[in-house]
Design a protein around this motif. Structure first.
Motif, PDB file in Angstrom:
ATOM      1  N   ALA A 216      11.296  28.628  -0.790  1.00 21.03           N
ATOM      2  CA  ALA A 216      11.159  29.846  -1.588  1.00 21.03           C
ATOM      3  C   ALA A 216       9.748  30.419  -1.473  1.00 21.03           C
ATOM      4  N   ARG A 217       8.739  29.563  -1.475  1.00 21.62           N
ATOM      5  CA  ARG A 217       7.374  30.052  -1.329  1.00 21.62           C
ATOM      6  C   ARG A 217       7.150  30.660   0.054  1.00 21.62           C
ATOM      7  N   ARG A 218       7.724  30.032   1.049  1.00 22.90           N
ATOM      8  CA  ARG A 218       7.470  30.463   2.429  1.00 22.90           C
ATOM      9  C   ARG A 218       8.094  31.829   2.712  1.00 22.90           C
ATOM     10  N   VAL A 219       9.311  32.044   2.279  1.00 25.44           N
ATOM     11  CA  VAL A 219      10.005  33.289   2.608  1.00 25.44           C
ATOM     12  C   VAL A 219       9.753  34.368   1.572  1.00 25.44           C
ATOM     13  N   GLY A 220       9.137  34.048   0.428  1.00 25.13           N
ATOM     14  CA  GLY A 220       8.821  35.058  -0.572  1.00 25.13           C
ATOM     15  C   GLY A 220      10.012  35.614  -1.305  1.00 25.13           C
TER      16      GLY A 220
END
Length: 585
Positions: A216-220
Motif C-alpha cells: 500500500a505504501r509503495r503504490v500509494g
C-alpha cells in the motif's frame, strides 16, 4: 463555472477532474481567490426555509449545502476574534490536544508530520475494521500546510510490542521471503504497478500483514485494513461503495487487506466476488490455513495465491540483531552481555520460523535483564535462567495443517518401521493437546493397512488400545498408546489385502464392470418365485464337502480368471539409496 467540492474555488466545468487530480492546486479561474469556507460576500441575500429563492436568482453551488445557516454565519462573524495563544507544548490554547501531543509528550508540533493524528498505514486500531489511508493528498481536519507522509503511531510509543515497533516499512527490509526480494515475482508486479488481488498463505509471523502494508505504501493506494473476525457483510459493502466513489472521483485505487480471511463463511466471501472481478478494489487476503480448503473456489480463481515460507533461523537471527540495534539507538535500552549471539541463535530456533514469536521472546529477555535486582533473591541472573523463564510452547494447531501434517508423519514413521520417529510424533501430539482417541483410531487403521496379513495379532492389539484409551483417559493413556505404536512399528509389514482391495476398486472404473450381473447360483432366494427362477439352485455349500473343496465359479462371467489379490506382501521396487549403502558396507 463550477465550485470545487473540496477547496471551494472556482474552476471551469470541463477542468474539474484535472483540478481534483492535481490536489486542488491548478486549473483555477482566479489564483488569488481564497476558499469560500464561511459566509457569502457582503450584501448577498440569504433565504430561509419559508422564503425559497426565485427561479430568476442564481442557484446555490453544491459546496454551500454543507455551510451553516446564514443567521448563524452572521452571528459567528460578528464575534470578535481573539489572538492565537500557544501553550508550552506547542499547541494552541483552548484546543484539544491530540493523542501524540500528550500527556507526557515533550515534542513540538514539528516533531509530528502532518496527519499523524489520523495515523495511516499500519495503525493497530485498524483490526476492528476501521480504515487507514495511505498517501492521502488532503490534509486532515484542522491541519495546515502541505500534507506529509502518514506516520505509524505505534512506532512513536513505547507501549506497542517490540514485534510491532520493528515491523518493516519497505519491501527491502523484509527478510526471508523471496517473493518480495529483488528478483521476486510479487516484487516485479508491485514495481510495475500491476498489483493483482491475492491470497497470502503462510504461518504466523511470516510477514503477511507487513507485505500488505508495504504494498500500500509503495503504490500509494488508499489502504483499508479489516479483520474477518470483527467485520460483517454490511460493513464490507459500505467499504466497496466508498472505494467505487474514490475511484470515480479521484482515480485512486483502494487496497483492502483482510486478515484471517478463512474465517469468513461462504456468504461473506461471495460479497468480494463482484468488486474484485470489476477491479473496484484490490483484495489482499491473509490466511494461515490452506486456501484450497478454506477460501471459496470462485474467489480463489479471481486471486493469485502466494505462499510465504517459514523464516529460517538465519533470517530470524538477522531480525533479532536489527531489533537489538534499534532498541539500543532509539530506545536507549542497555543491552546485557547475556543477550549474545548464542542466545539469539537459541531464540531463533525456539521461534520455529515465526518472527513475531522471536521478537516477543527477545522482548521478554530484555525485560528480564533490565529489571531491578530483587533483594529477596540475590542469585545473579544467568543465561540458563533466562532460557528456563522462556517457557516453551509447541507450535501445533488441532484444527489446521499442523494437525494433519503431524499425524501423517506419525503414520509414515510406523509404516517405515522407525519406532523412534513414531514415539517423537506421538509425544508431540499428546504434549500439544491432541485427542488421544484420534491417535488410537489411526493405529487401528495402520494395523490393517500396513501390518495386515503379516501379523494378524496387531489389529486386536490396536482395538484394545483404543478401548483402553477410552476407558482410562489421559495422562495414563499415553502408556498403551506408546505400547501399540512401538509394536506396530516393529511388526512385519504386508499391504497384500490393502492392495487387493484397491485393485478391485480400480476394476470398477472400467466400463460396464460395476453393473455386471451376479451369477444365478450365488443369488439369494428368499421367495418361492425366486426359487422357481433358479436363484441359488446350483449352489454348492463348501462345508458339506471334504476339506471344503468344490469346483464353483464366484466371479461374473466377464471377470472369470481375473485376480485382484497378489501373491506378494510388499512391492518390488528397489531403493537406490539402500543399494548404495549395502554396497558401501
Amino acid at each position: 463555472m463550477v465550485v470545487c467540492p473540496i477547496c471551494n474555488r472556482s474552476v471551469k466545468g470541463t477542468e474539474i477532474n484535472d483540478h481534483i487530480d492535481s490536489g486542488c492546486r491548478t486549473f483555477l479561474l482566479d489564483e488569488s481567490e481564497e476558499p469560500t469556507a464561511s459566509s457569502p460576500p457582503g450584501g448577498a441575500q440569504s433565504y430561509s426555509a419559508s422564503q425559497p429563492p426565485s427561479s430568476t436568482q442564481k442557484k446555490r453551488s453544491a459546496s454551500t449545502f454543507f455551510q451553516p445557516p446564514a443567521a448563524k454565519r452572521q452571528l459567528t462573524n460578528a464575534r470578535p476574534s481573539a489572538p492565537l495563544q500557544w501553550g508550552s507544548n506547542g499547541t494552541k490554547a483552548g484546543t484539544k490536544r491530540s493523542y501524540d501531543e500528550g500527556p507526557g509528550c515533550d515534542g513540538s508540533p514539528t516533531d509530528l508530520p502532518n496527519g499523524a493524528q489520523n495515523s495511516g498505514v499500519g495503525d493497530d486500531g485498524n483490526k476492528d475494521g476501521s480504515t487507514a489511508s495511505v498517501a492521502d493528498p488532503r490534509p486532515p481536519d484542522g491541519a495546515t500546510g502541505s500534507s506529509g507522509p502518514l506516520t505509524k503511531r505505534s512506532k512513536n510509543t513505547r507501549t506497542a510490542p517490540l514485534a510491532e515497533r520493528m515491523r518493516p516499512d519497505t519491501l527491502d527490509d523484509i527478510f526471508g521471503q523471496d517473493l518480495v526480494g529483488p528478483n521476486g515475482v510479487l516484487r516485479a508486479l508491485i514495481e510495475s504497478d500491476r498489483v493483482p488481488s491475492m491470497i497470502l498463505w503462510g504461518g504466523s509471523g511470516t510477514g503477511k500483514t507487513t507485505i500488505a502494508r508495504c504494498i500500500a505504501r509503495r503504490v500509494g493506494s488508499r489502504f483499508i485494513e479489516l479483520n474477518a473476525t470483527s467485520t460483517g457483510v454490511a460493513e464490507c459493502k459500505k467499504l466497496f461503495a466508498e472505494a467505487a466513489n474514490e475511484l470515480a472521483l479521484t482515480g485512486r485505487k483502494t487496497i483492502i487487506f483482510c486478515d484471517e480471511i478463512h474465517r469468513f463463511n461462504k456468504g461473506q466471501q461471495d460479497v468480494f466476488l463482484k468488486p474484485v472481478e470489476a477491479g473496484t478494489i484490490t483484495l489482499i487476503g491473509a490466511t494461515t490455513e490452506n486456501p484450497s480448503f478454506r477460501v471459496q473456489a470462485a474467489l480463489l480463481s479471481r486471486c493469485r495465491t502466494f505462499t510465504l515460507q517459514p523464516l529460517t533461523e538465519d533470517d530470524l537471527q538477522r531480525i533479532l540483531v536489527r531489533a537489538l540495534e534499534q532498541e539500543a539507538e532509539q530506545g536507549g535500552i542497555e543491552i546485557s552481555p547475556l543477550i549474545d549471539e548464542e542466545l539469539l541463535r537459541y531464540l531463533s530456533a525456539f521461534a520455529d520460523g515465526d518472527a513475531r514469536t522471536a521478537l516477543n521472546l527477545l522482548e521478554m529477555a530484555l525485560s528480564l535483564t533490565n529489571r531491578p535486582p530483587d533483594p529477596d533473591n540475590p542469585e545473579p541472573l544467568t543465561k540458563e535462567s533466562i532460557k528456563a523463564a522462556l517457557t516453551k510452547t509447541l507450535v501445533y494447531d488441532r484444527a489446521g495443517d499442523q494437525h494433519y501434517d503431524t499425524i501423517s508423519a506419525f503414520h509414515k514413521s510406523v509404516r517405515g518401521s522407525d519406532p523412534d520417529a513414531a514415539l517423537y510424533y506421538l509425544a508431540r501430539m499428546l504434549q500439544s493437546g491432541e485427542d488421544p482417541l484420534f491417535v488410537a483410531r489411526r493405529m487401528v487403521v495402520i494395523a490393517s493397512e500396513d501390518v495386515g496379513l503379516a501379523d494378524n495379532s496387531m489389529l486386536p492389539l490396536a482395538t484394545a488400545t483404543y478401548t483402553a484409551t477410552q476407558q482410562i483417559g489421559m495422562p495414563e493413556a499415553r502408556i498403551p498408546l506408546a505400547h501399540c505404536a512401538v509394536a506396530l512399528a516393529l511388526a512385519p509389514k504386508s499391504t497384500r489385502a490393502y492392495r487387493g482391495l484397491n485393485n478391485a476398486l480400480s476394476a470398477l472404473q472400467e466400463p460396464g464392470v460395476a453393473a455386471l450381473p451376479v451369477p444365478v447360483h450365488l443369488r439369494n432366494a428368499p421367495t418361492r418365485l425366486m426359487r422357481e427362477m433358479g436363484y441359488g439352485k446350483e449352489y454348492k455349500y463348501p462345508p458339506n464337502y471334504r476339506d471344503g473343496r468344490v469346483k464353483q465359479d464366484y466371479l461374473p462371467d466377464r471377470l472369470l480368471g481375473r485376480r485382484f489379490l497378489e501373491d506378494r506382501d510388499l512391492g518390488t521396487e528397489v531403493d537406490p539409496d539402500v543399494e548404495m549403502e549395502e554396497a558401501a558396507g
